[in-house]
Scaffold this active site. Structure first.
Site, mmCIF file in Angstrom:
data_model
loop_
_atom_site.group_PDB
_atom_site.id
_atom_site.type_symbol
_atom_site.label_atom_id
_atom_site.label_comp_id
_atom_site.label_asym_id
_atom_site.label_seq_id
_atom_site.Cartn_x
_atom_site.Cartn_y
_atom_site.Cartn_z
ATOM 1 N N HIS A 34 0.829 -1.209 0.000
ATOM 2 C CA HIS A 34 0.000 0.000 0.000
ATOM 3 C C HIS A 34 0.863 1.259 0.000
ATOM 4 C CE1 HIS A 34 -2.835 -2.925 2.048
ATOM 5 N NE2 HIS A 34 -3.541 -2.524 1.010
ATOM 6 N N GLN A 149 -1.413 -4.410 -8.985
ATOM 7 C CA GLN A 149 -1.559 -5.450 -10.005
ATOM 8 C C GLN A 149 -1.666 -6.844 -9.398
ATOM 9 O OE1 GLN A 149 1.680 -4.836 -12.738
ATOM 10 N NE2 GLN A 149 0.805 -2.958 -13.576
#
EC number: 6.3.2.1
Length: 333
Positions: A34, A149
């Site tokens: 993150h 992704q």
């Protein structure tokens, strides 16, 4: 720089905007993956722009028997990580703020793509995901939104939704962040005991085995194209079954059935690693292994050329993990 915690959309809308607003949507339990998304958002937004991180554990994404109740909620730690990575705002709304009338009666459908791979094992998951992403895009009003992704099917569906429904937002995918041993970073990794974590490494190892198998084939084909159409060229082509891209892929290459090449060889190499992990203690329990077209997440044929995604999902103990890597299949010689 101090990150501001906001709880309502009205508070967010009251902020004076300068430059681009970049949004990173999370369910909290932030980690380095993150943080990478937030740092990338900071680069895109620039010094004059604004980075907003959303923290919302969306109940619509959890099916019956899934881990909604035990999903980690660590807002104080999340604020520190977001601030260190360069976020201006953490928007952490309540369920009532996001769904003021209770669970929405009208939801965004993920369509056929949402029924494949992850969707087949988690019915309704992608409908819930797209519904909350759509709502958060409306609430945060970004110029650009960034997603990892690692959740390749989710990213593909968000891109399709933004295009099909004219959201007017740029969707950016950010490469997967991994531990030193290859395990993809995930908030669910904290559930793994030490022995479970060792087994979980098979997910990335299977993907890397498929990637290495593919690289070996491509290298040998390139070499064969440079050799005249003689016995030497034939020998170069036939060597595919015994070659390897790396020393640790040699056993996989040897075990691959003779004559197997292309996507079939990639699938076989990855599956061999997963089958071995199924015999470990604790075992890896495979949900799926797919080699798919990222435009619709259908399995690619053996004569496929272009971009593909090798994706895997499995359970270790009570923890379910996913991972994927991109591959490119060139034109046949």
């Amino acid at each position: 720089m101090t990150t501001t915690l906001l709880r309502t959309a009205d508070e967010l809308h009251a902020r004076v905007r300068h430059g681009r607003r970049a949004v990173v949507m999370t369910m909290g339990a932030l980690h380095e993956g993150h943080a990478t998304l937030i740092r990338t958002a900071r680069e895109i937004a620039g010094a004059e722009g604004e980075v907003v991180v959303t923290v919302f554990v969306n109940p619509l994404q959890f099916g019956r028997g899934e881990d909604l109740d035990r999903y980690p909620r660590t807002l104080d730690a999340d604020l520190k990580i977001a601030e260190a990575a360069g976020a201006d705002v953490v928007f952490a709304p309540s369920a009532d703020e996001v769904y003021p009338g209770g669970e929405p009666q009208v939801r965004i459908s993920a369509g056929p793509m949402g029924e494949r791979l992850e969707g087949a094992f988690r019915p309704g998951h992608f409908d819930g995901m797209l519904t909350v992403v759509g709502k958060l895009l409306h609430l945060t009003r970004p110029d650009v939104a960034l997603y990892g992704q690692k959740d390749a099917q989710q990213l593909a569906l968000i891109r399709r939704m933004a295009r099909d429904l004219n959201f007017g937002v740029e969707i950016v995918g950010v490469p997967t962040v991994r531990e030193d041993d290859g395990l993809a970073l995930s908030s669910r990794n904290r559930y793994l005991a030490a022995d479970e974590r060792r087994t979980a490494l098979a997910l990335s190892q299977a993907l890397f085995a498929g990637r290495d198998r593919h690289a070996a084939q491509e290298a040998l084909r390139a070499r064969a194209r440079e050799v005249p159409a003689t016995r030497a060229r034939a020998e170069a082509l036939s060597a595919i079954g015994e070659s390897r891209a790396a020393a640790d892929a040699h056993a996989v290459a040897k075990a691959t059935p003779a004559g197997t090449s292309g996507p079939a060889a990639v699938r076989c190499a990855a599956r061999l690693v997963l089958e071995e992990a199924a015999r470990l203690q604790p075992p890896l329990v495979l949900d799926y292994l797919g080699l798919v077209d990222p435009s619709d997440f259908t399995e690619i044929p053996d004569d496929f050329t272009g971009e593909a995604v090798l994706a895997v999902a499995a359970r270790v103990g009570t923890t379910r993990l996913i991972d994927n890597i991109p591959l490119t299949f060139g034109a046949a010689s």
